[in-house]
Structures are given as structure tokens and as C-alpha cells.
Design an enzyme around this catalytic site. Structure first.
Site, PDB file in Angstrom:
ATOM      1  CB  SER A  67      48.504 -58.848  16.110  1.00 17.87           C
ATOM      2  OG  SER A  67      47.375 -58.236  16.693  1.00 17.87           O
ATOM      3  CB  ALA A  68      52.133 -63.329  15.085  1.00 17.49           C
TER       4      ALA A  68
END
Length: 396
Positions: A67-68
Site C-alpha cells: 500500500s505504499a
């Protein structure tokens, strides 16, 4: 002892020490950390192996960042805002008319970026074929009914945020968000950061290693995660429905190379720490003549859009416009109120802090014991970098 490679300026020696300690304590397999200050690298370190019994981690090693990736997508959106091509207050349907179905006609762009739209799950779940084709994903989102009244609360759009923003970017520019990022961000900055893994990069991709059950149990012992842990085991919960219940390939979503080749703009990005830190540095300042957005646009990116109990994660979260902000157990450090960035379940974490003129990124291949990162490995690195930056004299 694991050998630490790379460079670290004298003012940031504690970051190197914290990085070495992670390996000395047996908490890493392979990892990299990079810090930029005032547009220049002051830390760029890597160590360990690319997988169990694998090759040594190199400066060119890349890894999944989970999710970065949302930070990459948010950067793309804010570039369009900066250029006047995207209005945060305009309805999504102004750019994507089909999205107006099921009462979504008044949802503004900023609610999607701030996890307020209520469009958080796919029913029926997506297949890898759907993801590779792209159009079925957009069609499903356009037809979806929000699971809460839009704007009345917020909840983490685990998988949907990237595809929602990606479709808006496509409607505005004619390019997929991965191609737009490659053209407008990665190319001018020379980043080894991809949303849609090129075939030539596959040999540089590190292998993910899952945390042990004991590590997971230890990582989630914090009572702030009690409701989150319960929701993960409940198929009727929004957290379960928006993750395990939304894709048929969940067990391999962070390992299947087909996913990395496709564009999964909430969690399918790959890259290295140096490139992530460089991107964030260019969001708050100039890097080798490139600045991605004006200061006032960076301020809009980090303006609080949502704060409080997360309806999906069931813990306190805080979001700006596509970026996570400090506050709550996912990002518990209160010492950087101006910071904005994003963690990922692989353990990756990257952010910019205008107050200290710092950009930070960490990319490991031993996944985090937390659902969205922010574990003790990276927190000790972040705190070391912050302490070093605040101890340095102001420029001029």
C-alpha cells in the site's frame, strides 16, 4: 554480522545504527533505507539477501511495496491538481459519468482520496483476469453501491482507492495511472519505481517472506488493534469484505508476478527505497531541478480529510488527499505533524516532512506483522532520521 552497504553522512549515523540493529536482532532478511534532506540524499543503505538463500541485496534490488503504492497514485493525482486539470471539490462523475450510479453522483474527488466515498469492496470478487483487463474493475466500481453514506464517515479503501483514483487519472489524461506516473514522475526523476512491472526488471525483484505466526501475534498485541484483529476473522466485516472478500487471488496477491505486471494501483507497486525517498523529496522541494508540485499543492495534499475511528480498520486513522498522516497505531509517531506518506503490508514505508525538509523511505522483503506496516523496525528508523534532522542547524 550482516554487512551494511551504501552511504550515510555523519549527521545521520544513528539511522545506520538503527538499520544495523534490525539485522543484528534477526528482524530482517533484506532491506534498504534512504533519507533525503533538502533535495539531496543523506542516507542510502542496503543489506541482507533478496530471498531465503537468495542473492545479496544490491543497490538495484527492487521489492513489492504494497500500500505504499497509494503514495505514488496520490502523487499522480496531486500533479493534476497542481496543473489545474483536476478539482478536488468536483464530483468524480464530472470526469467519470458512469460513476454517478447508485447515488454516487455527488461524491467529490477529495472524498475518494480521503477514504470517505464508502466504495470499499468488490462483489463478486475480482479475478486476475479482471485485473489484467482493467475495464471490468472500472465497471464494477462505477456500478458499486457505497456501504455507508458517502462523507458521513471514513474507512480505509484497501483495494479500491487506487483503482478509483486511477480511473479518474485515465479520464483526465487518457493514460493509465501507471503510464502517467512513469511519464510525469519516474522519468523526470530517474526513479526505479513502477506501477506495472517491466519484464526487464523481474530479475531484480526480491522475494517476499511472510512473518511467522509468533511475529504476527507480537505485532498485534497492541490493544489499539483488537477490533482490527477481530474484523480480519469475520467474513461479514468491512475489513474482510474489502480485502480477502474482494479478490479471488488474495493468498498470492503480493507474490504473483502477474499482479506486478498488471496495474494494481492500491498495492501492486514495486521499487526501491532510494526512488521512493526521491519521489517524496520532489513533492516538498526541488531534486536535481525537478519539483513535482508547488508548495501550496503539497499543503493541500497533507491537509486532513479524515480523522478518527476508521470504519474498515476499526482503529484510529488519519488521511490527507491520498496520503496517510500521523495519528493512530498505523503511524503512531506524533513528532512530525506536517508529515504525509504511506505504509504498506510488506513493511515498506515512505513519507515527506516539510517541517524538517526530510523525505524517508524503507523497503524490506520480510513482510510486516501489521496489516499496513508501521512496525517497530521502520519506526526506529523514522525516529532516528527525525531526531537527526531536528538536531541539525537550519540552513543559512
Amino acid at each position: 554480522m550482516v554487512e551494511i552497504h551504501g552511504e550515510c553522512t555523519s549527521g545521520f549515523t544513528p539511522v545506520r545504527e538503527a538499520f544495523a540493529a534490525n539485522f543484528a536482532e534477526g528482524r530482517e532478511l533484506g532491506a534498504a533505507v534512504c533519507v533525503y534532506r533538502d533535495g539531496r540524499p543523506v542516507v542510502n543503505l542496503w543489506a541482507g539477501d533478496t530471498g531465503p538463500g537468495g542473492a545479496p541485496w544490491r543497490s538495484g534490488t527492487i521489492a513489492p511495496i504494497a500500500s505504499a503504492t497509494k503514495g505514488m497514485v496520490a502523487a499522480a493525482a496531486m500533479i493534476l491538481v497542481d496543473r489545474g486539470q483536476l478539482d478536488l471539490d468536483a464530483p468524480v462523475a464530472a470526469y467519470w459519468p458512469e460513476f454517478a450510479a447508485e447515488g454516487k453522483d455527488r461524491i467529490p474527488v477529495r472524498w475518494v482520496l480521503g477514504h470517505r466515498s464508502g466504495v470499499v469492496a468488490f462483489d463478486p470478487p475480482l479475478t486476475i483476469d479482471d485485473i489484467e483487463r482493467g475495464t471490468p474493475v472500472a465497471d464494477a466500481l462505477a456500478a458499486a453501491r457505497p456501504v455507508w453514506e458517502p462523507g458521513r464517515g471514513h474507512g480505509y479503501h484497501s483495494l479500491t482507492m487506487g483503482w478509483l483514483v486511477g480511473e479518474i487519472v485515465r479520464r483526465v489524461t487518457g493514460l493509465s495511472v501507471g503510464r502517467f506516473f512513469a511519464k510525469e514522475v519516474a522519468s523526470p526523476l530517474g526513479l526505479d519505481l513502477h506501477l506495472g512491472l517491466p519484464a526487464y526488471e523481474e530479475e531484480n525483484l526480491a522475494t517476499l517472506v511472510w512473518p511467522t505466526p509468533q511475529q504476527v501475534a507480537a505485532g498485534r498485541r497492541d490493544p489499539a488493534f483488537a477490533e482490527l484483529n477481530s474484523a480480519l476473522r469475520d467474513p461479514s466485516s468491512l475489513l474482510y469484505r474489502s480485502t480477502y472478500g474482494s479478490v479471488e487471488l488474495t493468498d498470492g496477491i503480493l507474490e504473483d508476478v502477474r499482479v506486478f505486471r498488471a496495474e494494481v494501483p492500491s498495492c501492486g507497486g514495486v521499487g526501491n527505497a532510494e526512488s521512493l525517498a526521491r519521489m517524496y523529496a520532489a513533492l516538498i522541494g526541488e531534486v536535481d531541478g525537478v519539483r513535482l508540485v508547488r508548495p501550496e499543492t503539497a499543503d493541500r495534499a497533507r491537509a486532513v480529510e479524515s480523522r478518527g475511528l476508521d470504519l474498515v480498520l476499526r482503529c484510529h486513522t488519519c488521511y490527507g488527499r491520498g496520503f496517510m498522516l500521523p495519528g493512530g497505531p498505523m503511524w503512531p509517531d506524533p513528532g512530525m505533524p506536517a508529515a504525509f506518506g504511506h505504509p504498506g503490508a510488506t513493511g515498506a514505508f515512505a513519507y515527506a516532512d516539510p517541517d524538517t525538509r526530510l523525505a524517508f523511505a524503507y523497503v524490506p522483503n520480510r513482510m510486516s506483522e501489521l496489516i499496513e506496516g508501521g512496525d517497530d523496525r521502520v519506526l526506529r528508523l523514522m525516529r532516528a532520521a527525525h531526531a537527526c534532522a531536528t538536531a541539525l542547524p537550519a540552513p543559512g
